[in-house]
Design a protein around this motif. Structure first.
Motif, PDB file in Angstrom:
ATOM      1  N   MET A   1       0.856  -1.211   0.000  1.00  0.00           N
ATOM      2  CA  MET A   1       0.000   0.000   0.000  1.00  0.00           C
ATOM      3  C   MET A   1       0.883   1.249   0.000  1.00  0.00           C
ATOM      4  O   MET A   1       1.643   1.462   0.929  1.00  0.00           O
ATOM      5  CB  MET A   1      -0.882  -0.022   1.250  1.00  0.00           C
ATOM      6  CG  MET A   1      -1.821   1.143   1.335  1.00  0.00           C
ATOM      7  SD  MET A   1      -3.096   0.870   2.593  1.00  0.00           S
ATOM      8  CE  MET A   1      -2.174   0.972   4.100  1.00  0.00           C
ATOM      9  N   LEU A  21      -9.184   5.189   4.371  1.00  0.00           N
ATOM     10  CA  LEU A  21      -9.623   5.561   3.021  1.00  0.00           C
ATOM     11  C   LEU A  21     -10.005   4.334   2.213  1.00  0.00           C
ATOM     12  O   LEU A  21     -11.017   4.325   1.505  1.00  0.00           O
ATOM     13  CB  LEU A  21      -8.500   6.337   2.323  1.00  0.00           C
ATOM     14  CG  LEU A  21      -8.661   6.602   0.823  1.00  0.00           C
ATOM     15  CD1 LEU A  21      -9.913   7.435   0.559  1.00  0.00           C
ATOM     16  CD2 LEU A  21      -7.444   7.340   0.271  1.00  0.00           C
ATOM     17  N   ARG A  22      -9.218   3.289   2.340  1.00  0.00           N
ATOM     18  CA  ARG A  22      -9.451   2.109   1.506  1.00  0.00           C
ATOM     19  C   ARG A  22     -10.514   1.173   2.083  1.00  0.00           C
ATOM     20  O   ARG A  22     -11.150   0.444   1.331  1.00  0.00           O
ATOM     21  CB  ARG A  22      -8.145   1.339   1.336  1.00  0.00           C
ATOM     22  CG  ARG A  22      -7.179   2.031   0.388  1.00  0.00           C
ATOM     23  CD  ARG A  22      -5.755   1.624   0.679  1.00  0.00           C
ATOM     24  NE  ARG A  22      -4.792   2.170  -0.254  1.00  0.00           N
ATOM     25  CZ  ARG A  22      -4.358   3.424  -0.227  1.00  0.00           C
ATOM     26  NH1 ARG A  22      -4.832   4.271   0.654  1.00  0.00           N
ATOM     27  NH2 ARG A  22      -3.473   3.865  -1.100  1.00  0.00           N
ATOM     28  N   ASN A  23     -10.663   1.192   3.394  1.00  0.00           N
ATOM     29  CA  ASN A  23     -11.568   0.205   4.006  1.00  0.00           C
ATOM     30  C   ASN A  23     -12.813   0.786   4.664  1.00  0.00           C
ATOM     31  O   ASN A  23     -13.837   0.131   4.739  1.00  0.00           O
ATOM     32  CB  ASN A  23     -10.802  -0.614   5.047  1.00  0.00           C
ATOM     33  CG  ASN A  23      -9.681  -1.390   4.416  1.00  0.00           C
ATOM     34  OD1 ASN A  23      -9.902  -2.161   3.485  1.00  0.00           O
ATOM     35  ND2 ASN A  23      -8.474  -1.161   4.869  1.00  0.00           N
ATOM     36  N   PRO A  25     -14.500   4.156   4.101  1.00  0.00           N
ATOM     37  CA  PRO A  25     -14.636   5.504   3.513  1.00  0.00           C
ATOM     38  C   PRO A  25     -15.603   6.398   4.294  1.00  0.00           C
ATOM     39  O   PRO A  25     -15.432   7.612   4.321  1.00  0.00           O
ATOM     40  CB  PRO A  25     -15.136   5.236   2.092  1.00  0.00           C
ATOM     41  CG  PRO A  25     -15.692   3.854   2.120  1.00  0.00           C
ATOM     42  CD  PRO A  25     -14.921   3.109   3.154  1.00  0.00           C
ATOM     43  N   TRP A  28     -13.440   7.765   6.993  1.00  0.00           N
ATOM     44  CA  TRP A  28     -12.357   8.589   6.431  1.00  0.00           C
ATOM     45  C   TRP A  28     -12.872   9.970   6.018  1.00  0.00           C
ATOM     46  O   TRP A  28     -12.223  10.976   6.287  1.00  0.00           O
ATOM     47  CB  TRP A  28     -11.746   7.863   5.227  1.00  0.00           C
ATOM     48  CG  TRP A  28     -10.614   8.611   4.613  1.00  0.00           C
ATOM     49  CD1 TRP A  28      -9.306   8.588   5.010  1.00  0.00           C
ATOM     50  CD2 TRP A  28     -10.656   9.495   3.484  1.00  0.00           C
ATOM     51  NE1 TRP A  28      -8.548   9.400   4.201  1.00  0.00           N
ATOM     52  CE2 TRP A  28      -9.345   9.976   3.259  1.00  0.00           C
ATOM     53  CE3 TRP A  28     -11.674   9.933   2.635  1.00  0.00           C
ATOM     54  CZ2 TRP A  28      -9.029  10.853   2.229  1.00  0.00           C
ATOM     55  CZ3 TRP A  28     -11.352  10.814   1.617  1.00  0.00           C
ATOM     56  CH2 TRP A  28     -10.043  11.274   1.418  1.00  0.00           C
ATOM     57  N   GLN A  29     -14.032   9.990   5.370  1.00  0.00           N
ATOM     58  CA  GLN A  29     -14.469  11.272   4.830  1.00  0.00           C
ATOM     59  C   GLN A  29     -14.915  12.261   5.912  1.00  0.00           C
ATOM     60  O   GLN A  29     -14.983  13.456   5.653  1.00  0.00           O
ATOM     61  CB  GLN A  29     -15.576  11.092   3.803  1.00  0.00           C
ATOM     62  CG  GLN A  29     -16.863  10.555   4.373  1.00  0.00           C
ATOM     63  CD  GLN A  29     -18.018  10.746   3.409  1.00  0.00           C
ATOM     64  OE1 GLN A  29     -17.936  11.513   2.480  1.00  0.00           O
ATOM     65  NE2 GLN A  29     -19.093  10.027   3.637  1.00  0.00           N
TER      66      GLN A  29
END
Lengths: 504, 378
Positions: A1, A21-23, A25, A28-29
């Protein structure tokens, strides 16, 4: 990654940020991890600054200036975060979002907003912490008592030792004219005016009865209240509210130390009193010259306070007590302030992100217009004696917005009216239990008012045997719970349907 | 796919079309669904792009590519059969203001197919596309999304990707946006990284991935948007004027790439695109419909019934009278639009018209048979 060097993301958070971000979202946002990180940094800085600034608890509180500073810092943080959220709003609407993601995002928004706002409370909390570190609760009371006792013993000769009487006679309304000339006949000083009596109600009478230094009952309707002169040269409101030992009242000081002429070791007491005065003196405080609240510079209180610099000590004690008990006295108010600011900002943010920009601002406009319209209507109707009409309007609007929102389930296309209704319905939901609780409390008061019609006129008093506190507390707790339930099972679905529906 | 794709890529390699071969090889490996092959294809693509930057391919490149092709072929991955994707039946739309109406239009589309929508500006192309994307409520007709069972609009919008002419601005790093799009489409963890890297390589965007929206040209913005949308694995891709911001080479590349991706086994999809670039669209579209004033005037599916004459367009320095003199009176009609000549004929074929021009040694700088092209309607 491979990690990205995102601005404002510290290097040790890059990997967790990438993982989110990848798992996850949805998490993350919201950028909650960055908000918490920066909030912690700023909180630590403000804590340090406050710790240094509030080194002396006897100082006048300067928390106002620091509060302004922290509000500006919080505002800046909030603006940066909100700009990020509002900008990163382009293609988040469709995707394989989990059913609980809306709820999760709302909770994370709440945590983020609360973290940013709570920074504002740090200076005040540190000030209280510092005051508690420097002075113990019992210590304050013991020193107050010692200062007052010592001053009394040292200055016995100039003290006023005469108790002040006040005659009180119970009268009926019909007697009023007759009483006007016969009251206060047992006063020591001559009555200079016929109507120099003070009219009090039974509640005040009960209060005086419980607080007076001494009372003599002459008959069933005539009492004499005696007040001892003031022997408290230093004191502080609430100094003994949370202590085992209590501040000695003037009456207690009189009874304990002044009934007979004392014979103290003056040299020792003077040293002790001066030491205590120095211990508690507010820094930089000068004894006031010229003006005195005691009527005359010859007054014993004025002379004693000046002689032993007790005014500065009094201010120092006041400052310490005010700081020590600020959170005990106002903690729940601060928490409510934090909660309602957080709730309102989070709701606005949530609504903006689930709505369109146009619909959001039209919703704000609608809310403003409805407020004006409601204000005009309330002016016309009088608003009700307890403001119940306002709450009835709110219930009406809420039901109206709710019904209009439900139309989304059957609508063929997306309408801005449905969007506005849904936005306002969402915003009002957490407050509705409070509105209903207010109406309930008012109805209780009304029941009392109707029962208190005396001689043809309504007795305008608030029912004092009805404790509205638990009702409001329950409503405050029910609001968020109701909102979260509706968010998960109704509001989220309505927004999803409204957002996806085609335009006309 | 296997044998045809295998042969196709080998042919590209043999003829030195390394760039095209790498792109097709990426698709080929993706279709196998095998992580290691996809990673290897990404590495090969990276080495190719690095090599082209310095100007020469290493000798080992062709060998590595061939080896990878063989490995992919060995998996035996087959193309899925085309599926009916969408049927538009008498779709009509009138705006509330009443100043424009899209008259009833019908068509259907399968996975792997491309539908081109052409027409002048303001004639209803975007309206039709937005109706298909579920963005506008229909006033007549219906649209069936055959791969969805009793869908609501949320499901439809997850099923379809619409790229508007004016792409909304992205915020933050471009790569983060791609990871985010993949993540909200259910692609997590290692798959997320792999698919984003794949898409960046596939559209040759890797070197721009760490930039922001402001730092790339409008053409690359279109490519990034396509990459983002493809990561969401839509079954129907709708593009409104996707070629508008692209240079001539990029137009060709993007269109062929889209067609390849539409037919890939990984996520076979249908494509609807509108464009003014008639010839480019006609080159890749299975069906082209021409819309004028909201009416569908022509569909390439019914060209045999509607086309009754031959038409060619050409550019020459010869004057009009000289050209007229080459053909017998009444055989052709000649038009000149200031740039090109257009000849229409009901008796001569396009080949006969060209033969006449060549035999007369007419100096031709441009020639195109537009008998079945929508160009005739402009």
């Amino acid at each position: 990654m491979s990690t990205s060097n995102r601005p404002l993301v510290p290097s040790f958070l890059q990997k967790p940020d990438d993982r989110l971000l990848r798992n996850y979202p949805a998490i993350w946002q919201t950028r909650v991890h960055l908000v918490l990180y920066y909030a912690l940094l700023v909180a630590a800085a403000i804590f340090g600054l406050s710790f240094v600034t509030y080194a002396n608890a006897k100082d006048n509180s300067t928390v106002g200036g620091m509060l302004t500073f922290t509000i500006l810092i919080s505002l800046l943080g909030m603006v940066i975060w909100v700009i990020y959220l509002l900008r990163f709003n382009v293609f988040k609407r469709f995707g394989q979002w989990r059913a609980t993601d809306s709820l999760l995002m709302y909770v994370l928004f709440t945590i983020s907003v609360a973290a940013i706002i709570s920074i504002c409370f740090i200076p005040s909390a540190v000030q209280t912490m510092r005051a508690n570190q420097q002075f113990g609760n019992e210590e304050v009371v013991q020193d107050i008592n010692e200062i007052n006792r010592t001053a009394c013993l040292l200055e016995y000769d100039i003290l006023d030792l005469d108790w002040k009487p006040d005659t009180c006679r119970l009268i009926s309304k019909r007697e009023e004219e007759a009483v006007r000339v016969s009251v206060d006949t047992v006063a020591e000083e001559a009555i200079s005016r016929e109507d120099s009596y003070t009219r009090i109600d039974t509640a005040d009478l009960r209060r005086r009865m419980s607080q007076t230094d001494s009372v003599v009952k002459l008959s069933d309707s005539v009492f004499i209240f005696y007040s001892v002169p003031d022997y408290q040269f230093v004191d502080s409101y609430k100094a003994d509210e949370y202590t085992r030992e209590k501040v000695l009242t003037s009456a207690q000081l009189f009874r304990t130390y002044l009934k007979t002429r004392p014979n103290p070791d003056r040299a020792v007491l003077v040293v002790r009193l001066n030491a205590l005065a120095a211990k508690w003196a507010a820094p930089g405080y000068q004894f006031e010259n010229g003006y005195t609240v005691y009527g005359s510079e010859e007054h014993y209180t004025y002379r004693i306070r000046k002689k032993y610099a007790l005014t500065a000590a009094d201010y120092g004690i006041d400052n310490v007590v005010e700081k020590k008990y600020e959170w005990k006295d106002d903690g729940s108010a601060y928490f409510r302030l934090l909660w309602y600011f957080t709730l309102s900002i989070t709701l606005l943010l949530f609504i903006y992100r689930h709505s369109t920009t146009r619909t959001f601002f039209l919703s704000v406009l609608t809310a403003v217009l409805l407020s004006i319209l409601t204000g005009l209507m309330l002016m016309g109707s009088g608003g009700g004696s307890e403001g119940e009409n306002f709450f009835i309007f709110l219930v009406f609007y809420y039901l109206l917005f709710g019904v209009l929102s439900l139309v989304i389930f059957t609508a063929r296309s997306r309408s801005v009216f449905q969007g506005i209704a849904l936005n306002l319905f969402t915003f009002l939901t957490p407050f509705m239990p409070l509105v209903v609780a207010s109406l309930y409390v008012i109805s209780k008061r009304y029941a009392y008012l109707h029962n208190r019609t005396i001689e043809g006129s309504v007795y305008y008093a608030i029912r004092d045997d009805f404790d509205s506190g638990p009702v409001y507390l329950l409503a405050e707790l029910a609001g968020p719970v109701l909102f979260l339930i509706l968010l998960q099972f109704l509001i989220r679905i309505l927004y999803r349907k409204w957002q996806a529906a085609p335009e006309q | 796919m296997s044998t045809s794709s295998h042969a196709e890529i080998l042919e590209y390699l043999n003829h030195g079309d390394a760039g095209l071969a790498v792109r097709r090889l990426l698709d080929y490996c993706l279709d196998t669904g095998q992580e290691e092959l996809i990673r290897e294809a990404i590495r090969l693509s990276r080495s190719y792009h690095q090599a082209t930057e310095i100007g020469s391919l290493p000798d080992s490149f062709t060998e590595q590519a061939r080896s990878l092709i063989d490995k992919a072929a060995a998996t035996g991955q087959q193309h899925p059969a085309p599926q009916l994707l969408i049927t538009a039946d008498q779709v009509a739309k009138t705006y509330t203001g009443g100043n424009f109406s899209l008259k009833p239009i019908s068509f259907s589309l399968q996975t792997g197919q491309v539908l081109g929508v052409v027409g002048e500006n303001g004639n209803g192309k975007t309206t039709l596309l937005r109706c298909l994307a579920g963005q506008l409520a229909l006033d007549g007709g219906k649209i069936d999304y055959h791969l969805l069972r009793k869908p609501d609009y949320y499901a439809i919008k997850n099923h379809i990707a619409f790229i508007p002419q004016r792409i909304p601005r992205w915020y933050g790093l471009l790569k983060d946006n791609l990871h985010f799009s993949a993540a909200i489409s259910g692609i997590h963890d290692g798959d997320n990284d792999r698919m984003v890297e794949f898409m960046l390589e596939r559209l040759n965007l890797t070197r721009f991935a760490h930039l922001t929206w402001n730092q790339i040209s409008s053409g690359y913005r279109t490519r990034f948007e396509i990459a983002r949308i493809l990561l969401q694995r839509p079954r129907l891709l709708i593009l409104d004027e996707p070629l508008a911001n692209l240079d001539i080479n990029a137009q060709q590349t993007i269109l062929t790439d889209l067609v390849f991706m539409a037919r890939a086994a990984h996520n076979p999809m249908g494509i609807v695109l509108s464009s003014q670039q008639l010839h480019e669209v006609e080159k890749v579209a299975d069906t082209v419909i021409f819309i004028k004033d909201g009416n569908c005037l022509y569909s390439s599916t019914d060209k045999e019934e509607k086309i009754t004459s031959t038409a060619i367009e050409f550019e020459t320095t010869l004057d009009r009278d000289s050209i007229h003199g080459l053909f017998a009176a009444g055989d052709v009609s000649l038009q000149y639009n200031g740039g090109f000549y257009t000849i229409e004929s009901t008796v001569l074929t396009a080949a006969q018209l060209l033969t006449t021009l060549v035999q007369a040694q007419v100096p031709l700088t441009y020639y195109r048979d537009i008998t079945y092209s929508t160009k005739r309607f402009f």
